[in-house]
Motif scaffolding. Structure first.
Motif, PDB file in Angstrom:
ATOM      1  N   GLU A  87       2.047   6.488  -3.128  1.00 17.98           N
ATOM      2  CA  GLU A  87       3.202   6.683  -3.605  1.00 17.98           C
ATOM      3  C   GLU A  87       4.201   7.088  -2.974  1.00 17.98           C
ATOM      4  O   GLU A  87       4.033   7.657  -1.764  1.00 17.98           O
ATOM      5  N   ILE A  88       5.368   6.825  -3.250  1.00 19.26           N
ATOM      6  CA  ILE A  88       6.718   7.328  -2.471  1.00 19.26           C
ATOM      7  C   ILE A  88       7.129   8.544  -3.375  1.00 19.26           C
ATOM      8  O   ILE A  88       7.163   8.425  -4.507  1.00 19.26           O
ATOM      9  N   PRO A  89       7.288   9.909  -2.990  1.00 22.71           N
ATOM     10  CA  PRO A  89       7.295  11.074  -3.739  1.00 22.71           C
ATOM     11  C   PRO A  89       8.646  11.125  -4.620  1.00 22.71           C
ATOM     12  O   PRO A  89       8.462  11.728  -5.343  1.00 22.71           O
ATOM     13  N   ASP A  90       9.498  10.327  -4.144  1.00 19.68           N
ATOM     14  CA  ASP A  90      10.781  10.337  -5.170  1.00 19.68           C
ATOM     15  C   ASP A  90      11.392   8.828  -5.490  1.00 19.68           C
ATOM     16  O   ASP A  90      10.991   8.086  -4.500  1.00 19.68           O
ATOM     17  N   ASP A  91      12.413   8.474  -6.259  1.00 23.69           N
ATOM     18  CA  ASP A  91      12.800   7.339  -6.249  1.00 23.69           C
ATOM     19  C   ASP A  91      13.661   6.991  -5.108  1.00 23.69           C
ATOM     20  O   ASP A  91      13.957   5.689  -5.423  1.00 23.69           O
ATOM     21  N   SER A  92      14.234   7.810  -4.462  1.00 22.64           N
ATOM     22  CA  SER A  92      15.431   7.347  -3.435  1.00 22.64           C
ATOM     23  C   SER A  92      14.439   6.544  -2.344  1.00 22.64           C
ATOM     24  O   SER A  92      15.161   5.870  -1.575  1.00 22.64           O
ATOM     25  N   GLY A  93      13.275   6.670  -1.992  1.00 22.11           N
ATOM     26  CA  GLY A  93      12.648   6.169  -1.132  1.00 22.11           C
ATOM     27  C   GLY A  93      12.884   6.989   0.268  1.00 22.11           C
ATOM     28  O   GLY A  93      12.458   6.424   1.195  1.00 22.11           O
ATOM     29  N   ALA A  94      13.488   8.105   0.193  1.00 22.18           N
ATOM     30  CA  ALA A  94      13.681   8.862   1.198  1.00 22.18           C
ATOM     31  C   ALA A  94      12.587   9.502   1.994  1.00 22.18           C
ATOM     32  O   ALA A  94      12.760   9.998   2.961  1.00 22.18           O
ATOM     33  N   HIS A  95      11.648   9.782   1.209  1.00 18.88           N
ATOM     34  CA  HIS A  95      10.575  10.402   1.719  1.00 18.88           C
ATOM     35  C   HIS A  95       9.310   9.445   2.510  1.00 18.88           C
ATOM     36  O   HIS A  95       9.295   8.296   1.914  1.00 18.88           O
ATOM     37  N   ASP A  96       8.593   9.930   3.164  1.00 19.43           N
ATOM     38  CA  ASP A  96       7.537   9.160   3.659  1.00 19.43           C
ATOM     39  C   ASP A  96       6.374   9.005   2.495  1.00 19.43           C
ATOM     40  O   ASP A  96       6.280   9.968   1.697  1.00 19.43           O
ATOM     41  N   PRO A  97       5.509   8.113   2.639  1.00 18.59           N
ATOM     42  CA  PRO A  97       4.702   7.896   1.502  1.00 18.59           C
ATOM     43  C   PRO A  97       3.516   9.121   1.653  1.00 18.59           C
ATOM     44  O   PRO A  97       3.155   9.613   2.678  1.00 18.59           O
ATOM     45  N   ILE A  98       2.718   9.222   0.490  1.00 19.92           N
ATOM     46  CA  ILE A  98       1.596   9.971   0.311  1.00 19.92           C
ATOM     47  C   ILE A  98       0.683   9.086  -0.255  1.00 19.92           C
ATOM     48  O   ILE A  98       0.702   8.132  -0.851  1.00 19.92           O
ATOM     49  N   THR A 137       5.719  -8.635   5.828  1.00 15.69           N
ATOM     50  CA  THR A 137       5.154  -9.822   6.349  1.00 15.69           C
ATOM     51  C   THR A 137       4.013  -9.486   7.081  1.00 15.69           C
ATOM     52  O   THR A 137       3.272 -10.206   7.773  1.00 15.69           O
ATOM     53  N   TYR A 138       3.648  -8.230   7.310  1.00 18.97           N
ATOM     54  CA  TYR A 138       2.690  -7.687   8.335  1.00 18.97           C
ATOM     55  C   TYR A 138       1.283  -7.831   7.855  1.00 18.97           C
ATOM     56  O   TYR A 138       0.323  -7.335   8.630  1.00 18.97           O
ATOM     57  N   GLY A 139       1.423  -7.677   6.446  1.00 23.27           N
ATOM     58  CA  GLY A 139      -0.297  -7.756   5.901  1.00 23.27           C
ATOM     59  C   GLY A 139      -0.821  -6.675   5.946  1.00 23.27           C
ATOM     60  O   GLY A 139      -2.184  -6.394   5.748  1.00 23.27           O
ATOM     61  N   CYS A 140      -0.185  -5.340   5.729  1.00 24.87           N
ATOM     62  CA  CYS A 140      -0.738  -4.025   5.949  1.00 24.87           C
ATOM     63  C   CYS A 140      -0.833  -3.748   4.264  1.00 24.87           C
ATOM     64  O   CYS A 140      -0.633  -4.568   3.490  1.00 24.87           O
ATOM     65  N   GLU A 141      -1.113  -2.498   3.891  1.00 27.10           N
ATOM     66  CA  GLU A 141      -1.048  -1.780   2.744  1.00 27.10           C
ATOM     67  C   GLU A 141       0.046  -2.059   1.949  1.00 27.10           C
ATOM     68  O   GLU A 141       1.075  -2.140   2.817  1.00 27.10           O
ATOM     69  N   PRO A 142       0.089  -2.058   0.626  1.00 21.19           N
ATOM     70  CA  PRO A 142       1.598  -2.430  -0.120  1.00 21.19           C
ATOM     71  C   PRO A 142       2.265  -1.164   0.151  1.00 21.19           C
ATOM     72  O   PRO A 142       1.982  -0.021   0.659  1.00 21.19           O
ATOM     73  N   LYS A 143       3.637  -1.290  -0.204  1.00 24.83           N
ATOM     74  CA  LYS A 143       4.696  -0.221  -0.198  1.00 24.83           C
ATOM     75  C   LYS A 143       4.050   1.024  -1.052  1.00 24.83           C
ATOM     76  O   LYS A 143       4.220   2.280  -0.536  1.00 24.83           O
ATOM     77  N   THR A 144       3.542   0.685  -2.074  1.00 24.91           N
ATOM     78  CA  THR A 144       3.004   1.882  -3.188  1.00 24.91           C
ATOM     79  C   THR A 144       1.902   1.064  -3.697  1.00 24.91           C
ATOM     80  O   THR A 144       1.763  -0.233  -3.933  1.00 24.91           O
ATOM     81  N   SER A 145       1.282   1.789  -4.292  1.00 27.42           N
ATOM     82  CA  SER A 145       0.003   1.092  -5.100  1.00 27.42           C
ATOM     83  C   SER A 145       0.299   0.295  -6.291  1.00 27.42           C
ATOM     84  O   SER A 145      -0.404  -0.370  -6.702  1.00 27.42           O
ATOM     85  N   SER A 146       1.839   0.696  -6.883  1.00 27.99           N
ATOM     86  CA  SER A 146       2.232  -0.070  -8.117  1.00 27.99           C
ATOM     87  C   SER A 146       2.888  -1.126  -7.521  1.00 27.99           C
ATOM     88  O   SER A 146       3.280  -2.205  -8.320  1.00 27.99           O
ATOM     89  N   THR A 147       2.925  -1.614  -6.248  1.00 27.73           N
ATOM     90  CA  THR A 147       3.639  -2.892  -5.794  1.00 27.73           C
ATOM     91  C   THR A 147       2.576  -3.985  -5.366  1.00 27.73           C
ATOM     92  O   THR A 147       1.575  -3.516  -5.219  1.00 27.73           O
TER      93      THR A 147
END
Length: 152
Positions: free
Chosen positions: A62-73, A142-152
């Motif tokens: 997840e990204i801790p807030d909607d702004s995307g300003a935090h790093d993922p957890i 395009t890198y084929g890594c994990e998605p930005k969040t688990s919901s994407t």
């Protein structure tokens, strides 16, 4: 201090913690100690390991807030981690360039997915930083890594 002498850090590792309860996994959730991931390193995990845990082992990201300003957890049960992924590395490098700061410092490049084992392209964190600093068009999607969040 002049802005051009200041650099921003992009870690190629995660800090891991053991949560007090699996039901509380957001920012500021109570912890009981350092975390342990499958590699057995107490308190940290390499980026390539975090990528695999999220992409292939069922960890929720997840990204801790909607702004995307935090790093993922990312978390699974009472295991919790915070880290920089290629999206965060790209955002940080674009911010550094747009705001006139000196550059990016990475610790430690061998913890990136250099083989690659999780991603489809080697060195996704370094690649994302390069693309952000030099306005290249290949984005982390395009890198084929994990998605930005688990919901994407």
């Amino acid at each position: 201090m002049p802005k051009n002498k200041i650099v921003m850090g992009v870690p190629a590792y995660a800090h891991t913690f053991t949560l007090q309860s699996a039901d509380q996994h957001g920012m500021n959730a109570p912890v009981v100690g350092v975390g342990q991931v499958p590699s057995g390193n107490p308190g940290y995990a390499m980026y390539r390991e975090m990528c695999d845990l999220v992409k292939n082992k069922g960890w929720i990201k997840e990204i801790p807030d909607d702004s995307g300003a935090h790093d993922p957890i990312a978390y699974s049960g009472v295991n919790w981690a915070c880290y920089d992924d290629p999206f965060a590395a790209n955002n940080k490098s674009m911010w550094v360039k747009e705001n006139g700061y000196g550059g990016i410092n990475v610790w430690e490049i061998t913890q990136d997915d250099f083989h690659p084992k999780c991603c489809k392209k080697a060195y996704p964190l370094l690649r994302a930083i390069n693309h952000g600093l030099f306005n290249k068009t290949n984005w982390p999607y395009t890198y084929g890594c994990e998605p930005k969040t688990s919901s994407t």
